[in-house]
Design a protein around this motif. Structure first.
Motif, PDB file in Angstrom:
ATOM      1  N   TYR A  48      81.872  53.668  13.990  1.00  0.00           N
ATOM      2  CA  TYR A  48      80.614  54.305  14.375  1.00  0.00           C
ATOM      3  C   TYR A  48      80.353  54.109  15.872  1.00  0.00           C
ATOM      4  O   TYR A  48      80.012  55.050  16.587  1.00  0.00           O
ATOM      5  N   ALA A  53      82.542  53.491  18.147  1.00  0.00           N
ATOM      6  CA  ALA A  53      83.535  54.221  18.929  1.00  0.00           C
ATOM      7  C   ALA A  53      83.238  55.715  18.965  1.00  0.00           C
ATOM      8  O   ALA A  53      83.576  56.395  19.922  1.00  0.00           O
ATOM      9  N   SER A  54      82.608  56.228  17.919  1.00  0.00           N
ATOM     10  CA  SER A  54      82.338  57.662  17.873  1.00  0.00           C
ATOM     11  C   SER A  54      81.100  58.060  18.646  1.00  0.00           C
ATOM     12  O   SER A  54      80.996  59.190  19.097  1.00  0.00           O
ATOM     13  N   TYR A  55      80.150  57.190  18.777  1.00  0.00           N
ATOM     14  CA  TYR A  55      78.869  57.608  19.353  1.00  0.00           C
ATOM     15  C   TYR A  55      78.500  56.941  20.673  1.00  0.00           C
ATOM     16  O   TYR A  55      77.448  57.230  21.233  1.00  0.00           O
ATOM     17  N   ALA A  61      71.870  57.995  16.324  1.00  0.00           N
ATOM     18  CA  ALA A  61      72.431  59.273  16.764  1.00  0.00           C
ATOM     19  C   ALA A  61      73.375  59.859  15.718  1.00  0.00           C
ATOM     20  O   ALA A  61      73.640  61.056  15.722  1.00  0.00           O
ATOM     21  N   GLY A  62      73.882  59.051  14.830  1.00  0.00           N
ATOM     22  CA  GLY A  62      74.837  59.533  13.837  1.00  0.00           C
ATOM     23  C   GLY A  62      74.291  59.388  12.428  1.00  0.00           C
ATOM     24  O   GLY A  62      73.265  58.745  12.194  1.00  0.00           O
ATOM     25  N   ARG A  73      83.864  57.569  22.336  1.00  0.00           N
ATOM     26  CA  ARG A  73      83.863  58.991  22.639  1.00  0.00           C
ATOM     27  C   ARG A  73      82.593  59.395  23.384  1.00  0.00           C
ATOM     28  O   ARG A  73      82.507  60.460  23.980  1.00  0.00           O
TER      29      ARG A  73
END
Lengths: 138, 699
Positions: free
Chosen positions: B70, B72-74, B90-91, B158
């Motif tokens: 999570y 790493a993605s946001y 955000a996710g 990311r």
């Protein structure tokens, strides 16, 4: 007492009837078909109305002129694609291969004249990258 | 380690929820107070577990722990700290975590506040709360886990979606979630009251605070969301009737109806069925809206990947609907009205009309939102109804609603309200004629605009008439100056005048919406270097484009000289930002905002060498009033919740003490009724009912 009830009942019915009327009128004027490119091309009955089309932006033949507020591209379905002529602000997220939605009508030359172009943006809640990561982690 | 703590806390949360639910059931079965104690304790432990889990996620985010998928993605290393924190919601997974955290916190507070209720009422409430908390914990553990660990740590994250890198976006989602979570508590209270067979109307009073608080947060959340859309999305508008937006509007509509009809039940013992249905549907709409927007069943610009979460939400929604239906229908005898509506032109009649209108608006919005689903069943191709539909249905309804709202404050309960109304409508009536004629003379011919003008005038006049009448009556008894008397009158009835303050905010919001949507102008411009064009009185001159490097993006910004119709020259810098971690550019709006109108400029693109530029220019009249109205609505609602601010005089002191909390002796009650007799007919009537209730209920 019953008199009041009667009045309220009548008022309620009038209200509901008028809302029903408005709803029907609203549905009629706001009615837009949601189609995939393939369905649209195969079924001629949709071709003289305003529709919303889904498809992918083909990688070739893209002409974007942001300073003139136009974009010409091919909208690709599974098997067929149609040329699209869009006039308006090109969204930030518009890119070759991306999934887009266009709204408009087909002209006589067979070019889809669109006045709305929306990209299916990476969702607020689930980015594609994240989905990939999760799969990797499994 | 972090992942272990997180997963462990989620696991504990699920187990304690199950334990609490089980203990609540056992409380009823074995009539055991010990079990009740355990049920409550386990609910507290659940809250603690969710808190620990949230802290673990926050720690990972703040410290850029890219083992966590999570995180790493946001986020990314270069992301400013504020946005690292905001990435919490955000996710998908993180936002559910936040919802669960708020819910668990509120559940603990509510359970604590319920300690003195009967055993069965408490256990029912604890059971319902444990069920909802347990659902969210299980959802995270099995379907949307924020603690999934990557096999190899990512080098960098990311980054956060550029659209979300906006201060309004930091605040918007958590506020909505406070509202969503808050509406769970009244639902639990309703079920508890019905299951335990309560016939009185006291319990509905305790839901009011929760309803009020949830409403405030939902309102602020929705308005900030609109503001975010306006500033960040760059299409010149603030509301697009998108399913995601509608999902937050639906519970707001029923929640607004509730705030009014709850008062009628408190004071008159009426509208019980309405209230029960509204409380249940407000909660259910929160869940339904989330299901709709996160399951991918409805096509929306914010497309949501189809996922297991949808199935979870649907199953939970069905369970909650079923539970509500069973409890409501089994205990419907408890929901019999104690009185009948005495006429259409009474306060209860106005509340009735308001409820019906809001429910119809809710239904229309709901039908519009799920129209693709409905039509998909009966037709080969799904059909969507666009903005047109809402403009045709919801807008007229809301104008009727606003008209009712504008005269509402002048109405009293029961018989005789109509005569009173006619008397007090003389001044607003004259004012409205003058106002509309003046508008016509000034050249305003749009019927919608005229209707809004009329509503504004009536609403403002009604508040003034009502207030001056009460102040005059007070000054006949008290020896006070006009200002002191006004302040004391307002302070003496926070609920009434706070409510009217909110109404004024709604009127401002209406003015903003009407002004910008009826008289807004949009134009696309292509300008060479040094060229200028005029849009609706504004002169727009393009200078040049220059680039600037920021922490995590590169900005290309256009220098625009804007000359306002008043002759002032302002510099605007609409930008296109290219964030390092996303290939897509993101446009940044430049705005010149005044109370009269906004000039809104976005940079759409530019040719080789930075010229010509394509600009999109929107002139939005009165739009600032939407945000001002939002602030006024919020302040008004907060005022409703505040205790009395001015120290009461010796004379009024008796009323202050009795109407707040203390057990009143029959003697004191009599004094209060006398003291309040001067406060206008409507007020004294409600107040005496209130004092009567207090006198009946032993502390």
């Amino acid at each position: 007492m019953t008199h009041v009830r009667m009045k309220m009942l009548v008022a309620g019915l009038v209200l509901i009837a008028s809302v029903g009327y408005l709803a029907v009128a609203g549905v009629k004027s706001g009615w837009v078909y949601y189609l995939h490119v393939d369905d649209f091309v195969q079924d001629s009955s949709y071709q003289d109305r305003r529709v919303r089309l889904f498809g992918l932006v083909a990688n070739e033949n893209i002409e974007v002129a942001p300073e003139l507020l136009t974009a010409k591209f091919d909208l690709r379905g599974e098997s067929i694609s149609i040329p699209v002529n869009y006039k308006g602000v090109v969204p930030d997220t518009f890119k070759p291969g991306g999934e887009v939605m266009v709204e408009g009508k087909l002209d006589e030359a067979g070019v889809f004249q669109a006045d709305t172009l929306m990209t299916k943006c990476a969702s607020k809640y689930q980015s594609e990258e994240h989905a990939k990561r999760l799969e990797e982690a499994q | 380690m972090n992942g272990l703590i997180g997963n462990l806390s989620l696991g504990i949360a699920v187990l304690t929820a199950a334990g609490s639910l089980f203990a609540a059931a056992a409380t009823v079965k074995f009539r055991s107070d010990r079990m009740l104690l355990w049920s409550r304790r386990l609910l507290y432990v659940l809250g603690l577990a969710i808190t620990v889990g949230s802290a673990a996620l926050m720690y990972a985010l703040v410290n850029s722990d890219f083992h966590n998928a999570y995180v790493a993605s946001y986020t990314e290393r270069a992301l400013p700290m504020g946005y690292k924190i905001a990435a919490f919601w955000a996710g998908q997974e993180g936002s559910l975590m936040l919802w669960a955290l708020l819910l668990a916190g509120m559940a603990a507070i509510a359970a604590h506040g319920f300690r003195n209720r009967t055993r069965i009422e408490q256990s029912a409430m604890l059971g319902v709360l444990a069920l909802v908390c347990g659902f969210f914990s299980a959802l995270m553990l099995f379907a949307a886990n924020p603690f999934v660990q990557l096999p190899v740590q990512a080098v960098d994250g990311r980054g956060l979606n550029p659209l979300l890198q906006d201060p309004y976006m930091i605040a918007h989602p958590p506020l909505l979630f406070v509202g969503y979570a808050g509406y769970t508590i009244p639902w639990a209270m309703l079920l508890a009251a019905l299951i335990s067979g309560r016939r009185d109307n006291q319990w509905i009073g305790s839901t009011r605070k929760w309803l009020m608080v949830s409403w405030v947060f939902l309102t602020v959340g929705i308005i900030l969301g609109a503001k975010w859309a306006y500033i960040e999305l760059g299409w010149g508008g603030y509301w697009a009737w998108d399913p995601v937006e509608n999902a937050s509007l639906l519970p707001w509509l029923t929640g607004t109806a509730l705030l009014h009809s709850v008062m009628v039940q408190q004071h008159r013992g009426m509208f019980k069925v309405w209230n029960a249905l509204l409380i249940a549907s407000t909660f259910l709409l929160c869940i339904f809206g989330t299901y709709l927007t996160r399951s991918g069943v409805v096509q929306s610009v914010h497309s949501f990947g189809e996922s297991l979460i949808g199935t979870f939400f649907l199953a939970f929604l069905c369970l909650c609907v079923l539970l509500s239906i069973v409890v409501l229908s089994k205990q419907r005898r408890l929901l019999k009205s104690e009185d009948a509506v005495q006429g259409m032109l009474t306060r209860e009649g106005a509340f009735m009309a308001l409820n019906v209108l809001l429910v119809l608006m809710t239904l229309a919005t709901l039908v519009g939102t799920i129209f693709p689903l409905i039509s998909g069943v009966v037709m080969p191709q799904p059909v969507t109804v666009g903005e047109e539909f809402y403009n045709k249905v919801v807008i007229p309804l809301s104008l009727v609603l606003l008209a009712v709202m504008s005269v509402g404050p002048l109405l009293t309960y029961g018989k005789g309200a109509a005569q009173q109304l006619i008397k007090s409508l003389i001044l607003p009536g004259i004012a409205v004629v003058v106002g509309v004629v003046a508008a016509l003379v000034l050249g305003m011919t749009n019927p919608w605009a005229l209707a809004c003008t009329a509503i504004t005038v009536v609403a403002v006049c009604s508040v003034c008439v009502g207030l001056t009448r009460t102040v005059r009556q007070r000054r006949k008894i008290e020896d006070e100056g006009p200002l002191t008397a006004t302040l004391r009158v307002i302070d003496g009835n926070h609920r009434r005048y706070g409510g009217q303050f909110v109404h004024m905010g709604v009127v401002m919001l209406m003015v903003g919406v009407a002004g910008s949507s009826l008289f807004g102008v949009e134009e696309d411009l292509t300008l060479e270097k040094g060229e200028s064009k005029i849009v609706n009185g504004y002169t727009i001159k393009f200078g040049e484009i220059h680039q600037e490097r920021h922490v995590n993006y590169l900005a290309s910004s256009a220098h625009i000289d804007l000359t306002t119709p008043g002759g002032e020259v302002k510099t605007l810098h609409p930008e296109i930002r290219r964030y390092d971690k996303t290939e897509q550019p993101s446009a940044q709006v430049a705005l010149n905002s005044t109370l009269a109108r906004d000039a809104y400029v976005t940079l759409a693109g530019w040719g080789e060498g930075g010229s010509p530029v394509a600009l999109q220019v929107f002139i939005n009249p009165l739009i600032a009033w939407i945000w001002i109205g939002g602030i006024v609505m919020t302040l008004g609602a907060i005022f409703c919740l505040l205790p009395r601010l001015i120290k009461a005089t010796a004379h009024a002191h008796a009323s202050a003490t009795t109407t707040t909390k203390h057990q009143s002796s029959p003697h004191a009650t009599a004094t209060v009724s006398l003291a309040l007799a001067g406060e206008g007919q409507c007020d004294s009537q409600t107040q005496t009912t209130k004092t009567k209730q207090y006198a009946e209920a032993p502390k």
